[in-house]
Design an enzyme around this catalytic site. Structure first.
Site, PDB file in Angstrom:
ATOM      1  N   GLY A  11      11.738   3.956  -7.680  1.00 26.16           N
ATOM      2  CA  GLY A  11      12.322   4.114  -9.022  1.00 26.16           C
ATOM      3  C   GLY A  11      11.769   5.364  -9.688  1.00 26.16           C
ATOM      4  NE  ARG A  72      15.020   1.131  -5.862  1.00 24.59           N
ATOM      5  CZ  ARG A  72      13.935   1.128  -6.630  1.00 24.59           C
ATOM      6  NH1 ARG A  72      12.740   1.204  -6.110  1.00 24.59           N
ATOM      7  NH2 ARG A  72      14.059   1.043  -7.942  1.00 24.59           N
ATOM      8  CG  ASP A 103       4.314  -1.624  -4.700  1.00 28.50           C
ATOM      9  OD1 ASP A 103       5.427  -1.116  -4.940  1.00 28.50           O
ATOM     10  OD2 ASP A 103       4.096  -2.845  -4.770  1.00 28.50           O
ATOM     11  CB  THR A 125       5.814   2.638 -10.741  1.00 27.29           C
ATOM     12  OG1 THR A 125       6.431   1.443 -11.243  1.00 27.29           O
ATOM     13  CG2 THR A 125       4.349   2.337 -10.484  1.00 27.29           C
ATOM     14  CG  ASP A 127       7.592  -1.653 -12.483  1.00 25.20           C
ATOM     15  OD1 ASP A 127       8.349  -1.522 -13.462  1.00 25.20           O
ATOM     16  OD2 ASP A 127       8.007  -1.775 -11.312  1.00 25.20           O
ATOM     17  CG  ASP A 129       3.734  -2.450  -9.908  1.00 20.94           C
ATOM     18  OD1 ASP A 129       3.500  -1.225  -9.798  1.00 20.94           O
ATOM     19  OD2 ASP A 129       4.719  -2.996  -9.392  1.00 20.94           O
ATOM     20  NE  ARG A 171       9.923  -3.370  -8.536  1.00 23.34           N
ATOM     21  CZ  ARG A 171      11.034  -3.007  -7.924  1.00 23.34           C
ATOM     22  NH1 ARG A 171      11.696  -3.878  -7.212  1.00 23.34           N
ATOM     23  NH2 ARG A 171      11.488  -1.784  -7.997  1.00 23.34           N
TER      24      ARG A 171
HETATM   25  P1  ADP Z   1       8.337   2.048  -5.291  1.00 20.49           P
HETATM   26  O1  ADP Z   1       7.712   3.142  -4.532  1.00 20.49           O
HETATM   27  O2  ADP Z   1       8.648   2.432  -6.718  1.00 20.49           O
HETATM   28  O3  ADP Z   1       7.569   0.748  -5.177  1.00 20.49           O
HETATM   29  P2  ADP Z   1      10.289   0.987  -3.396  1.00 20.49           P
HETATM   30  O4  ADP Z   1       9.592  -0.307  -3.203  1.00 20.49           O
HETATM   31  O5  ADP Z   1      11.767   0.972  -3.494  1.00 20.49           O
HETATM   32  O6  ADP Z   1       9.792   1.777  -4.688  1.00 20.49           O
HETATM   33  O7  ADP Z   1       9.862   1.928  -2.187  1.00 20.49           O
HETATM   34  C1  ADP Z   1      10.358   3.245  -2.090  1.00 20.49           C
HETATM   35  C2  ADP Z   1      10.625   3.594  -0.658  1.00 20.49           C
HETATM   36  O8  ADP Z   1       9.410   3.535   0.083  1.00 20.49           O
HETATM   37  C3  ADP Z   1      11.568   2.643   0.087  1.00 20.49           C
HETATM   38  O9  ADP Z   1      12.907   2.918  -0.134  1.00 20.49           O
HETATM   39  C4  ADP Z   1      11.202   2.906   1.521  1.00 20.49           C
HETATM   40  O10 ADP Z   1      11.824   4.074   2.019  1.00 20.49           O
HETATM   41  C5  ADP Z   1       9.688   3.138   1.426  1.00 20.49           C
HETATM   42  N1  ADP Z   1       9.028   1.867   1.744  1.00 20.49           N
HETATM   43  C6  ADP Z   1       8.944   0.765   0.983  1.00 20.49           C
HETATM   44  N2  ADP Z   1       8.324  -0.242   1.615  1.00 20.49           N
HETATM   45  C7  ADP Z   1       8.022   0.234   2.858  1.00 20.49           C
HETATM   46  C8  ADP Z   1       7.399  -0.312   4.017  1.00 20.49           C
HETATM   47  N3  ADP Z   1       6.940  -1.563   4.041  1.00 20.49           N
HETATM   48  N4  ADP Z   1       7.251   0.484   5.096  1.00 20.49           N
HETATM   49  C9  ADP Z   1       7.679   1.770   5.078  1.00 20.49           C
HETATM   50  N5  ADP Z   1       8.298   2.340   4.027  1.00 20.49           N
HETATM   51  C10 ADP Z   1       8.466   1.600   2.934  1.00 20.49           C
HETATM   52  O1  F6P Z   2      10.062  -0.260 -10.492  1.00 22.22           O
HETATM   53  C1  F6P Z   2      10.637   0.317 -11.629  1.00 22.22           C
HETATM   54  C2  F6P Z   2      11.817  -0.497 -12.082  1.00 22.22           C
HETATM   55  O2  F6P Z   2      12.396   0.154 -13.203  1.00 22.22           O
HETATM   56  C3  F6P Z   2      11.521  -1.961 -12.413  1.00 22.22           C
HETATM   57  O3  F6P Z   2      10.921  -2.119 -13.674  1.00 22.22           O
HETATM   58  C4  F6P Z   2      12.901  -2.560 -12.294  1.00 22.22           C
HETATM   59  O4  F6P Z   2      12.833  -3.943 -12.030  1.00 22.22           O
HETATM   60  C5  F6P Z   2      13.477  -1.809 -11.133  1.00 22.22           C
HETATM   61  O5  F6P Z   2      12.791  -0.563 -11.064  1.00 22.22           O
HETATM   62  C6  F6P Z   2      14.952  -1.520 -11.200  1.00 22.22           C
HETATM   63  O6  F6P Z   2      15.311  -0.969  -9.986  1.00 22.22           O
HETATM   64  P1  F6P Z   2      16.637  -0.114  -9.742  1.00 22.22           P
HETATM   65  O7  F6P Z   2      16.406   1.261 -10.279  1.00 22.22           O
HETATM   66  O8  F6P Z   2      16.784  -0.116  -8.264  1.00 22.22           O
HETATM   67  O9  F6P Z   2      17.730  -0.831 -10.453  1.00 22.22           O
END
Ligand code: ADP
Ligand code: F6P
Length: 318
Positions: A11, A72, A103, A125, A127, A129, A171
């Site tokens: 995000g 993502r 994360d 982020t 969040d 978190d 989240r």
């Molecule tokens: P954030 O980084 O804000 O937590 P996401 O959870 O969507 O957002 O993760 C961002 C990107 O990081 C994902 O689209 C994916 O490409 C990569 N990613 C997430 N989880 C994993 C994982 N377990 N292993 C490898 N890449 C990951």
């Molecule tokens: O992780 C950031 C965040 O804005 C969360 O607070 C929310 O739940 C989520 O992303 C929304 O995700 P998306 O942009 O995929 O709708």
């Protein structure tokens, strides 16, 4: 190390641009060739690189979103996707990569480091978190965006003597709700980390009405549930008009606060310093206003402590 790259992932968060700017300018000042990767790990798999210079990051420090765009990527979650990405980094001679995200992005950075691409994670982020750092980039701006909304909603809420539920993002984390609730003087803060009782909310609203208060603001973290449902349940129990507002993506955009710009500048620059020192698989962060870096796997394994002291303070000041 000669060439480094930077990407934003997951995000978007206000301040990502300030972090990109810091990586590019600090990288150039250290003598690196600096490349950007568009669209996060998806762009890395596709070899979506562009050489950056100082001017490439002019006039972005204040802007929300991310000029590099984000994605993502499901493909990158697979071993095959990660190998493709690592291979692409090798083809383009990218020795080090700064990954700006949350994360999920850090998990990706860890996996890439294991495949020989030196990665440093910069926490961004809204969040807030990630446990190892007091603050992540974007959180402060999101909280300020919620405060703007609280001020506006309070005006209409008082005029109609209504209670207002404001649903905020986060989240599974209640950090945005807590900080915005405390800073905005909300009457109620409902977060996933603390069990809430419907009766307590109803009692609070009735007590306030009996004291002649014209409105009540309740901040609801999205991780708890749906604002519309809560609105309905409260109105089934008490004779008070309730309206709910879901702030949604308004929280993620707009002018980045000074706090986030400074945090992003410090963390982006620190990430480059670590790469220059030959480090990999580290996450940069801030604790007690001091920059820190720790092993990225360790950063991911830590559990965020909820700031109970702030929650209790907010409750006392209601
Ligand atoms: P954030 O980084 O804000 O937590 P996401 O959870 O969507 O957002 O993760 C961002 C990107 O990081 C994902 O689209 C994916 O490409 C990569 N990613 C997430 N989880 C994993 C994982 N377990 N292993 C490898 N890449 C990951
Ligand atoms: O992780 C950031 C965040 O804005 C969360 O607070 C929310 O739940 C989520 O992303 C929304 O995700 P998306 O942009 O995929 O709708």
């Amino acid at each position: 190390m000669r060439n480094i790259a930077v990407l934003t992932s997951g995000g978007d968060a206000p301040g990502m641009n300030a972090a990109i700017r810091a990586v590019v300018r600090m990288g150039i000042s250290k003598g690196f060739d600096v490349f950007s990767v568009r669209k996060g790990f998806r762009g890395l798999i596709n070899g979506d690189f562009e050489k950056m210079d100082e001017a490439s990051v002019s006039d972005i420090i204040q802007r929300g979103g991310t000029i590099l765009q984000t994605a993502r990527s499901e493909e990158f979650k697979t071993e095959e996707g990660q190998s493709k990405a690592a291979n692409m980094a090798k083809i383009f001679d990218i020795d080090g990569l700064v990954v700006i995200g949350g994360d999920g992005s850090f998990t990706g950075a860890k996996k890439l480091s294991e495949k020989g691409v030196a990665c440093i994670g910069v926490p961004a982020t809204i969040d807030n978190d990630l446990a190892y750092t007091d603050y992540s980039i974007g959180f402060g701006t999101a909280v300020n965006n919620v405060l703007d909304a609280i001020n506006k909603i309070r005006d209409t809420s008082s005029s109609h003597e209504r209670a207002s539920i404001i649903e905020v993002m986060g989240r599974n984390s209640g950090n945005i709700a807590l900080y915005a609730g405390l800073a905005g003087g909300a009457e109620g803060i409902i977060v996933p980390e603390i069990k809430f009782e419907m009766d307590d909310i109803c009692k609070l609203l009735i007590e306030r009405r009996n004291k002649g208060k014209l409105h009540s603001i309740i901040i609801l973290a999205e991780g708890v549930g749906d604002a519309k449902e809560l609105e309905k349940k409260i109105m089934e129990n008490v004779d008070i008009e309730v309206r709910s507002t879901i702030l949604g993506y308004t929280q993620r955009g707009g002018n980045t606060t000074a706090f986030d710009r400074i945090l992003a500048s410090r963390l982006g620059a620190k990430a480059v310093e670590l790469l220059a020192d030959g480090k990999s698989a580290r996450a940069v962060g801030i604790r007690d206003n001091k920059l820190i870096d720790i092993e990225i796997g360790e950063a991911l394994s830590m559990k965020k402590e909820f700031p109970l002291e702030l929650y209790e303070l907010a409750a006392k000041l209601q």
